[in-house]
Design a protein around this motif. Structure first.
Motif, PDB file in Angstrom:
ATOM      1  N   TYR A 140       2.042   4.723  -1.554  1.00  0.00           N
ATOM      2  CA  TYR A 140       1.326   5.714  -2.358  1.00  0.00           C
ATOM      3  C   TYR A 140       1.822   5.654  -3.799  1.00  0.00           C
ATOM      4  CZ  TYR A 140      -0.332  10.279  -3.989  1.00  0.00           C
ATOM      5  OH  TYR A 140      -0.919  11.290  -4.704  1.00  0.00           O
ATOM      6  N   GLU A 148      -9.837  -3.715  -2.512  1.00  0.00           N
ATOM      7  CA  GLU A 148     -10.509  -2.433  -2.307  1.00  0.00           C
ATOM      8  C   GLU A 148      -9.505  -1.312  -2.082  1.00  0.00           C
ATOM      9  OE1 GLU A 148     -13.311  -2.811   0.835  1.00  0.00           O
ATOM     10  OE2 GLU A 148     -14.523  -4.334  -0.170  1.00  0.00           O
ATOM     11  N   HIS A 149      -8.318  -1.653  -1.602  1.00  0.00           N
ATOM     12  CA  HIS A 149      -7.301  -0.621  -1.355  1.00  0.00           C
ATOM     13  C   HIS A 149      -6.754  -0.128  -2.680  1.00  0.00           C
ATOM     14  CE1 HIS A 149      -3.719   1.387   0.173  1.00  0.00           C
ATOM     15  NE2 HIS A 149      -4.244   1.288   1.382  1.00  0.00           N
ATOM     16  N   PRO A 150      -6.622   1.182  -2.859  1.00  0.00           N
ATOM     17  CA  PRO A 150      -6.076   1.709  -4.129  1.00  0.00           C
ATOM     18  C   PRO A 150      -4.686   1.145  -4.396  1.00  0.00           C
ATOM     19  CG  PRO A 150      -6.957   3.483  -2.756  1.00  0.00           C
ATOM     20  CD  PRO A 150      -6.939   2.256  -1.898  1.00  0.00           C
ATOM     21  N   LYS A 151      -4.452   0.775  -5.634  1.00  0.00           N
ATOM     22  CA  LYS A 151      -3.120   0.252  -5.959  1.00  0.00           C
ATOM     23  C   LYS A 151      -2.111   1.390  -5.950  1.00  0.00           C
ATOM     24  CE  LYS A 151      -2.631   0.725 -10.939  1.00  0.00           C
ATOM     25  NZ  LYS A 151      -2.105   0.087 -12.154  1.00  0.00           N
ATOM     26  N   HIS A 198       0.809  -1.222   0.000  1.00  0.00           N
ATOM     27  CA  HIS A 198       0.000   0.000   0.000  1.00  0.00           C
ATOM     28  C   HIS A 198       0.843   1.274   0.000  1.00  0.00           C
ATOM     29  CE1 HIS A 198      -3.273  -2.621   2.147  1.00  0.00           C
ATOM     30  NE2 HIS A 198      -3.070  -2.962   0.875  1.00  0.00           N
ATOM     31  N   ASN A 236       1.817   5.738 -14.279  1.00  0.00           N
ATOM     32  CA  ASN A 236       0.873   6.722 -13.738  1.00  0.00           C
ATOM     33  C   ASN A 236       1.499   8.088 -13.504  1.00  0.00           C
ATOM     34  OD1 ASN A 236       0.207   3.912 -11.921  1.00  0.00           O
ATOM     35  ND2 ASN A 236      -1.401   4.709 -13.252  1.00  0.00           N
TER      36      ASN A 236
END
Length: 639
Positions: free
Chosen positions: A46, A83-86, A44, A122
């Motif tokens: 950022y 559910e946790h943002p990649k 997890h 990204n």
């Protein structure tokens, strides 16, 4: 226990890119990364920095792997269904230079960024080695327009050290020294305001993150405090701090950045942290626990990565400068620190809050010593170079069997940097200046004047083709290096796209088989040429093998091996080991002094080799693509 009032801290993990680049000369192969990726999804972070920098070049040059495959594989592995943002995947781009060593037109920038984002990128951290805002303008616009996140990085550097002063001579000299006015200190250039104004200019262009990029680890704690606090008060987007531990400031300066409100901190995981890399997240976690700051990362998952990273580091032992003294194992979630070590973390925080820089540094150095992280590197500190530049110079000089030149070259770096316009040292300028410092060291070793030998990129830098330098280059020096005192900017309209040749000896296929490979040829023509030729050669061999399996057996005639004619005439030898990029002459050709004979690549820089006198070439002993060692014969001349 001191607490501070601030939000939680986001983490950008650098392990898979900057960590291995700084400590292990970017030699981590895809098989090793594949073993790590399953553990990363639950960490997890950022942001994960996984690409860019030296990766596209190095994975082709040293590992014979595709940089595009690396980005795709990492992106696919991190395509979280939870559910946790990649984690956002980030890369490092040199703005107008991308990953290469020349400025590129907008069409090349757009094509590259489009392909990178399509393959899973990204965040693009965009910087210019000269902090020339014009060189990042188009990259920021393009990244935003293509759906990426533009991270504008301001390169930190320091003002030059004072030149050694001569003692006054004679009676009048002593009088002037005693009663004359004191010489004025040179004007400070790299002030806090300098960095803030660069950051504000990037934000105005559309940067969604601002990074203070301290590639050499030269931000001391007091500067970290003043610059980060100024950025936080004057820019509206999140602020990231990137530093290295090489000269001994990294851990202490990271703590100061946290206390002064930095939003994102760049870290590595234990076995890839400290030394010439960024601070280890485990030590940052201990500090944050005592400060009451939540780290936005799953430290249990980080622990699982840490266990696998130990094997990865052992596999990289040939490139590990500290393989005989690695850090001791440490799990911040389960290991109990000795009371005296735990007290050092509290002491460091107290000194940081009190603004006592020396006390803070002493405490942090004692913490790092306990865990067996490398001591501050005084040579790197004095030469003011990035850790990645240092480790690459060591690896390259070792490969060239010229390790004895390292200290001389390191001492020459500040001089070369000043001569070139007081440029920050970050790729590509770090490579250009580092390579040129080695060439000056070679000149001195061979009894020649400084800058007798220059690499092509250094000439372009001094000419002005990389952009505006922080300080104007002395016109007399520019004339010495380039032949003209006039500054000349690079004209992107004159850019010529490299040809995609047809390989007749491999069945008439094109060298680059798709857009990705064509982009590699544009960005890194020399190394990509060899890499792609090998790919096409493998494909051709596979086709031939398949055809041979279908055809009847043939009798192969013996071929006589021609005897090699011994060298009897004067020779031109390789000044430095490297690879032949181009040969500009042929057997029997008459050349005049100053004529270009060939171009070879060493330490990632292209170098011209010119005729030292009028002569007639008897034989050219090398071909394009050949790898040569120092003092290998290149050309034989007629007697």
């Amino acid at each position: 226990m001191a607490k501070i009032s601030r939000p939680s801290l986001k983490i950008r993990d650098l392990t898979l890119r900057d960590g291995q680049q700084s400590l292990f000369a970017t030699r981590m192969n895809q098989a090793t990364i594949d073993k790590l990726l399953p553990y990363y999804e639950d960490a997890h972070f950022y942001i994960m920095e996984v690409w860019g920098g030296a990766v596209p070049d190095s994975v082709m040059r040293y590992l014979d792997e595709s940089p595009w495959d690396r980005l795709r594989i990492v992106s696919k592995a991190m395509d979280s269904k939870s559910e946790h943002p990649k984690a956002l995947l980030s890369a490092l781009s040199r703005g107008r230079n991308l990953f290469g060593y020349v400025p590129y037109p907008n069409s090349v920038l757009e094509g590259f960024y489009k392909e990178a984002i399509a393959n899973g990128l990204n965040v693009m951290r965009i910087f210019d080695a000269l902090n020339d805002i014009d060189n990042v303008r188009e990259s920021i616009r393009l990244i935003n327009s293509l759906g990426g996140i533009a991270d504008g990085a301001v390169c930190y550097t320091v003002d030059p050290k004072a030149e050694p002063k001569e003692e006054p001579k004679g009676f009048m000299g002593k009088l002037k020294s005693m009663f004359g006015s004191k010489p004025q200190e040179p004007e400070k250039i790299f002030t806090d305001r300098y960095f803030v104004e660069k950051a504000k200019a990037m934000e105005a262009l559309g940067a969604k993150i601002i990074t203070l990029k301290d590639m050499a680890g030269l931000v001391n704690p007091s500067r970290a405090a003043s610059i980060i606090s100024a950025l936080k008060s004057e820019v509206k987007v999140p602020v990231d701090f990137h530093t290295h531990c090489t000269p001994g400031y990294g851990l202490a300066s990271a703590l100061m950045a946290i206390i002064n409100g930095v939003d994102i901190l760049d870290t590595n995981i234990w076995w890839f942290g400290g030394g010439s890399a960024a601070p280890a997240i485990e030590l940052i976690y201990v500090f944050c626990q005592r400060l009451g700051v939540e780290i936005e990362a799953n430290m249990e998952a980080v622990g699982r990565i840490r266990k696998e990273l130990l094997n990865a580091r052992k596999a990289l032992a040939d490139y590990d400068l500290n393989r005989d003294k690695m850090p001791i194992e440490f799990d911040p979630l389960n290991d109990q620190l000795p009371p005296e070590v735990a007290a050092l973390f509290e002491t460091a925080i107290e000194f940081a809050l009190a603004g006592d820089e020396q006390g803070l540094l002493d405490a942090c150095h004692r913490i790092e010593a306990y865990f067996h992280f490398p001591k501050p590197n005084e040579l790197v500190k004095n030469a003011e170079v990035p850790g990645g530049m240092y480790s690459n110079m060591v690896a390259q000089l070792k490969q060239l069997k010229s390790e004895d030149l390292l200290e001389d070259a390191m001492r020459l770096i500040p001089m070369v940097r000043r001569d070139a316009g007081l440029i920050p040292l970050v790729t590509p300028t770090s490579q250009i200046v580092g390579s040129q410092a080695v060439l000056v060291a070679l000149d001195r070793k061979n009894g020649k004047p400084d800058y007798t030998t220059t690499n092509n990129q250094f000439i372009s830098l001094v000419k002005g083709e990389y952009g505006k330098t922080p300080v104007a280059v002395d016109p007399a020096f520019r004339e010495k290096i380039t032949g003209s005192p006039v500054e000349k900017a690079y004209d992107v309209s004159s850019y010529k796209k490299p040809q995609n040749p047809t390989l007749d000896d491999m069945g008439g296929v094109s060298l680059a088989s798709n857009n990705e490979e064509m982009l590699l040829l544009e960005l890194l023509p020399s190394v990509a040429n060899g890499f792609l030729r090998k790919r096409r050669g493998e494909e051709h061999a596979a086709r031939m093998q398949a055809e041979a399996a279908q055809a009847p057996a043939e009798v192969v005639a013996e071929v006589a091996v021609a005897e090699v004619e011994p060298i009897t005439g004067p020779t031109l030898v390789a000044p430095m080991g490297g690879r032949i990029v181009s040969v500009n002459v042929k057997d029997g050709q008459a050349v005049k002094k100053g004529d270009l004979l060939l171009v070879y690549e060493a330490m990632k820089m292209e170098n011209d080799v010119e005729a030292e006198k009028d002569a007639v070439i008897k034989r050219v002993l090398v071909s394009e693509g050949d790898v040569v060692n120092t003092d290998d014969p290149l050309i034989e001349f007629q007697d």
